[in-house]
Design a protein around this motif. Structure first.
Motif, PDB file in Angstrom:
ATOM      1  N   LEU A  85       0.849  -1.183   0.000  1.00  0.00           N
ATOM      2  CA  LEU A  85       0.000   0.000   0.000  1.00  0.00           C
ATOM      3  C   LEU A  85       0.886   1.236   0.000  1.00  0.00           C
ATOM      4  O   LEU A  85       1.843   1.313   0.773  1.00  0.00           O
ATOM      5  CB  LEU A  85      -0.914   0.016   1.228  1.00  0.00           C
ATOM      6  CG  LEU A  85      -1.910  -1.134   1.363  1.00  0.00           C
ATOM      7  CD1 LEU A  85      -2.618  -1.055   2.701  1.00  0.00           C
ATOM      8  CD2 LEU A  85      -2.916  -1.109   0.228  1.00  0.00           C
ATOM      9  N   GLY A  86       0.566   2.206  -0.850  1.00  0.00           N
ATOM     10  CA  GLY A  86       1.385   3.407  -0.966  1.00  0.00           C
ATOM     11  C   GLY A  86       0.632   4.654  -0.569  1.00  0.00           C
ATOM     12  O   GLY A  86      -0.484   4.892  -1.025  1.00  0.00           O
ATOM     13  N   ALA A  87       1.249   5.453   0.312  1.00  0.00           N
ATOM     14  CA  ALA A  87       0.725   6.761   0.697  1.00  0.00           C
ATOM     15  C   ALA A  87       1.834   7.782   0.500  1.00  0.00           C
ATOM     16  O   ALA A  87       3.014   7.467   0.650  1.00  0.00           O
ATOM     17  CB  ALA A  87       0.248   6.761   2.152  1.00  0.00           C
ATOM     18  N   GLY A  88       1.460   9.007   0.167  1.00  0.00           N
ATOM     19  CA  GLY A  88       2.448  10.051  -0.101  1.00  0.00           C
ATOM     20  C   GLY A  88       2.365  10.496  -1.547  1.00  0.00           C
ATOM     21  O   GLY A  88       1.274  10.632  -2.103  1.00  0.00           O
ATOM     22  N   THR A  89       3.513  10.730  -2.162  1.00  0.00           N
ATOM     23  CA  THR A  89       3.551  11.128  -3.566  1.00  0.00           C
ATOM     24  C   THR A  89       3.315   9.919  -4.461  1.00  0.00           C
ATOM     25  O   THR A  89       4.028   8.915  -4.349  1.00  0.00           O
ATOM     26  CB  THR A  89       4.904  11.776  -3.903  1.00  0.00           C
ATOM     27  OG1 THR A  89       5.133  12.880  -3.013  1.00  0.00           O
ATOM     28  CG2 THR A  89       4.924  12.279  -5.326  1.00  0.00           C
ATOM     29  N   ALA A  90       2.318  10.007  -5.333  1.00  0.00           N
ATOM     30  CA  ALA A  90       1.925   8.847  -6.143  1.00  0.00           C
ATOM     31  C   ALA A  90       3.056   8.382  -7.053  1.00  0.00           C
ATOM     32  O   ALA A  90       3.274   7.175  -7.219  1.00  0.00           O
ATOM     33  CB  ALA A  90       0.687   9.195  -6.971  1.00  0.00           C
ATOM     34  N   ALA A  91       3.804   9.326  -7.643  1.00  0.00           N
ATOM     35  CA  ALA A  91       4.897   8.940  -8.538  1.00  0.00           C
ATOM     36  C   ALA A  91       5.999   8.208  -7.778  1.00  0.00           C
ATOM     37  O   ALA A  91       6.582   7.239  -8.282  1.00  0.00           O
ATOM     38  CB  ALA A  91       5.460  10.173  -9.237  1.00  0.00           C
ATOM     39  N   ASP A  92       6.303   8.655  -6.561  1.00  0.00           N
ATOM     40  CA  ASP A  92       7.351   8.006  -5.770  1.00  0.00           C
ATOM     41  C   ASP A  92       6.949   6.586  -5.375  1.00  0.00           C
ATOM     42  O   ASP A  92       7.756   5.650  -5.468  1.00  0.00           O
ATOM     43  CB  ASP A  92       7.665   8.832  -4.527  1.00  0.00           C
ATOM     44  CG  ASP A  92       8.398  10.119  -4.871  1.00  0.00           C
ATOM     45  OD1 ASP A  92       8.741  10.305  -6.053  1.00  0.00           O
ATOM     46  OD2 ASP A  92       8.618  10.936  -3.959  1.00  0.00           O
ATOM     47  N   THR A  93       5.723   6.419  -4.909  1.00  0.00           N
ATOM     48  CA  THR A  93       5.279   5.081  -4.503  1.00  0.00           C
ATOM     49  C   THR A  93       5.231   4.131  -5.692  1.00  0.00           C
ATOM     50  O   THR A  93       5.599   2.957  -5.581  1.00  0.00           O
ATOM     51  CB  THR A  93       3.901   5.164  -3.837  1.00  0.00           C
ATOM     52  OG1 THR A  93       2.966   5.776  -4.750  1.00  0.00           O
ATOM     53  CG2 THR A  93       3.961   5.996  -2.573  1.00  0.00           C
ATOM     54  N   ILE A 135      12.361  10.808  -0.828  1.00  0.00           N
ATOM     55  CA  ILE A 135      11.359  10.019  -1.545  1.00  0.00           C
ATOM     56  C   ILE A 135      10.129   9.931  -0.646  1.00  0.00           C
ATOM     57  O   ILE A 135      10.144   9.261   0.385  1.00  0.00           O
ATOM     58  CB  ILE A 135      11.888   8.611  -1.881  1.00  0.00           C
ATOM     59  CG1 ILE A 135      13.127   8.706  -2.770  1.00  0.00           C
ATOM     60  CG2 ILE A 135      10.813   7.791  -2.564  1.00  0.00           C
ATOM     61  CD1 ILE A 135      13.745   7.373  -3.101  1.00  0.00           C
ATOM     62  N   GLN A 136       9.078  10.620  -1.027  1.00  0.00           N
ATOM     63  CA  GLN A 136       7.877  10.683  -0.200  1.00  0.00           C
ATOM     64  C   GLN A 136       7.011   9.449  -0.437  1.00  0.00           C
ATOM     65  O   GLN A 136       6.006   9.494  -1.136  1.00  0.00           O
ATOM     66  CB  GLN A 136       7.104  11.959  -0.509  1.00  0.00           C
ATOM     67  CG  GLN A 136       7.827  13.224  -0.094  1.00  0.00           C
ATOM     68  CD  GLN A 136       7.994  13.297   1.418  1.00  0.00           C
ATOM     69  OE1 GLN A 136       7.095  12.976   2.186  1.00  0.00           O
ATOM     70  NE2 GLN A 136       9.160  13.739   1.851  1.00  0.00           N
ATOM     71  N   ALA A 137       7.422   8.341   0.159  1.00  0.00           N
ATOM     72  CA  ALA A 137       6.696   7.080   0.017  1.00  0.00           C
ATOM     73  C   ALA A 137       6.523   6.454   1.398  1.00  0.00           C
ATOM     74  O   ALA A 137       7.501   6.023   2.016  1.00  0.00           O
ATOM     75  CB  ALA A 137       7.441   6.121  -0.915  1.00  0.00           C
ATOM     76  N   ALA A 138       5.287   6.460   1.875  1.00  0.00           N
ATOM     77  CA  ALA A 138       4.936   5.779   3.130  1.00  0.00           C
ATOM     78  C   ALA A 138       4.223   4.492   2.753  1.00  0.00           C
ATOM     79  O   ALA A 138       3.152   4.531   2.130  1.00  0.00           O
ATOM     80  CB  ALA A 138       4.051   6.671   3.998  1.00  0.00           C
ATOM     81  N   LEU A 139       4.790   3.365   3.108  1.00  0.00           N
ATOM     82  CA  LEU A 139       4.347   2.078   2.592  1.00  0.00           C
ATOM     83  C   LEU A 139       3.860   1.153   3.696  1.00  0.00           C
ATOM     84  O   LEU A 139       4.301   1.247   4.845  1.00  0.00           O
ATOM     85  CB  LEU A 139       5.491   1.397   1.835  1.00  0.00           C
ATOM     86  CG  LEU A 139       6.207   2.241   0.776  1.00  0.00           C
ATOM     87  CD1 LEU A 139       7.416   1.488   0.235  1.00  0.00           C
ATOM     88  CD2 LEU A 139       5.263   2.607  -0.342  1.00  0.00           C
ATOM     89  N   ILE A 140       2.958   0.256   3.335  1.00  0.00           N
ATOM     90  CA  ILE A 140       2.551  -0.868   4.180  1.00  0.00           C
ATOM     91  C   ILE A 140       2.710  -2.120   3.338  1.00  0.00           C
ATOM     92  O   ILE A 140       2.000  -2.301   2.341  1.00  0.00           O
ATOM     93  CB  ILE A 140       1.110  -0.737   4.683  1.00  0.00           C
ATOM     94  CG1 ILE A 140       0.945   0.490   5.571  1.00  0.00           C
ATOM     95  CG2 ILE A 140       0.699  -1.993   5.451  1.00  0.00           C
ATOM     96  CD1 ILE A 140      -0.472   0.677   6.102  1.00  0.00           C
ATOM     97  N   VAL A 141       3.643  -2.970   3.709  1.00  0.00           N
ATOM     98  CA  VAL A 141       3.906  -4.214   2.989  1.00  0.00           C
ATOM     99  C   VAL A 141       3.139  -5.340   3.656  1.00  0.00           C
ATOM    100  O   VAL A 141       3.236  -5.536   4.876  1.00  0.00           O
ATOM    101  CB  VAL A 141       5.415  -4.532   2.963  1.00  0.00           C
ATOM    102  CG1 VAL A 141       5.671  -5.833   2.210  1.00  0.00           C
ATOM    103  CG2 VAL A 141       6.190  -3.390   2.324  1.00  0.00           C
ATOM    104  N   GLY A 142       2.361  -6.053   2.879  1.00  0.00           N
ATOM    105  CA  GLY A 142       1.605  -7.189   3.385  1.00  0.00           C
ATOM    106  C   GLY A 142       1.848  -8.417   2.545  1.00  0.00           C
ATOM    107  O   GLY A 142       1.895  -8.338   1.311  1.00  0.00           O
ATOM    108  N   GLY A 143       2.030  -9.559   3.198  1.00  0.00           N
ATOM    109  CA  GLY A 143       2.272 -10.779   2.447  1.00  0.00           C
ATOM    110  C   GLY A 143       2.257 -11.998   3.341  1.00  0.00           C
ATOM    111  O   GLY A 143       2.180 -11.903   4.579  1.00  0.00           O
TER     112      GLY A 143
END
Length: 281
Positions: A85-93, A135-143
């Motif tokens: 899941l990506g939050a922040g700048t769409a291009a960066d995520t 890099i304005q990318a706040a992420l949630i990694v799920g797996g």
């Protein structure tokens, strides 16, 4: 005998480029006002249930007070057993997740096994820390891997957090209130999907920078499924309810005036251009 000339080939640049950062800092010292950062908005949430994880996000992309995209995809593919899941700048995520998806595929091919979730988190943390938050990318990694289901949040500076339920973005406060109220261990798939739907809907309702549709991703040890959209809150603006083609004569003409315009025809050969050409550089 003439000596052979060697051609110097500039190496290919990979990743993000911040060569103009020093120049921009010097301009700021000289009094040049930098452009203001644009406010972005997102609501993303994830939860661990008995057999896997459920990820959810809204689809509104904003730039300041303007809605840039009403159907932005914020659930990004990393591997067949992992999504992000990506939050922040769409291009960066988008760029970070695409780059990491390629690295995880190479890792799986070299090790001949499914890449673990911790490997993806470690590589993402190292990459974001290397750029010190630019890099304005706040992420949630799920797996789901051999160790079970995992959801891990990664901040733009590289710090991470592991929890059974997480939320990020401008609407995360409203989403977290729903997760903290109704979360319980060993939920079923349907209960987890409903909880994420309610959490994202809380962010959409209470945050002006979040909105439009709700996307859901369910990951288990057997398969991964992305439902887009899971719930469509944004009406179809392309569908016109009425026909707006009117026949001639439907509109009454109140007055009509014809004015004569004096003009002079100048041929291209005799025309002399005395103005200086406009600078376009």
């Amino acid at each position: 005998m003439a000596s052979a000339k060697t051609l110097s080939v500039e190496p290919e640049r990979r990743g993000f480029n911040f060569e103009l950062h020093a120049r921009n800092q010097q301009l700021v010292k000289e009094g040049v006002k930098p452009p203001k950062m644009m406010k972005t908005g997102t609501t993303t949430a994830a939860v661990v249930f008995k057999d896997g994880v459920v990820l959810g996000a809204d689809t509104r992309a904003t730039g300041g007070n303007m809605v840039m995209n009403k159907n932005c995809a914020k659930i990004h593919f990393l591997a067949r057993n992992m999504y992000c899941l990506g939050a922040g700048t769409a291009a960066d995520t988008e760029y970070v997740t695409r780059l990491m998806a390629g690295k995880l595929e190479m890792l799986s091919m070299s090790t001949r096994r499914v890449a673990p979730v911790k490997a993806a988190v470690r590589m993402l943390k190292q990459m974001l820390f290397r750029y010190q938050g630019h890099i304005q990318a706040a992420l949630i990694v799920g797996g789901v891997d051999t160790l079970g289901p995992h959801i891990i949040s990664i901040a733009p500076h590289g710090s991470s957090d592991n929890a059974p339920y997480l939320a990020m973005g401008s609407g995360s406060i409203a989403a977290m209130s729903v997760l903290e109220t109704y979360f319980r261990p060993d939920m079923t798939r349907d209960e987890a999907v409903k909880l994420i739907r309610d959490a994202i809907n809380a962010g959409v309702t209470n945050d002006l920078f979040s909105g439009s549709n709700i996307d859901i991703c369910v990951i288990t040890k057997d398969k991964s499924e992305v439902v887009r959209p899971y719930e469509q809150n944004q009406p179809d603006i392309l569908k016109k309810e009425n026909s707006y083609v009117f026949q001639r004569g439907k509109t009454t003409v109140l007055s009509q005036t014809v004015k004569k315009i004096d003009y002079q025809v100048v041929s291209q050969e005799t025309r002399k251009i005395t103005e200086e050409p406009m600078e376009t550089s």
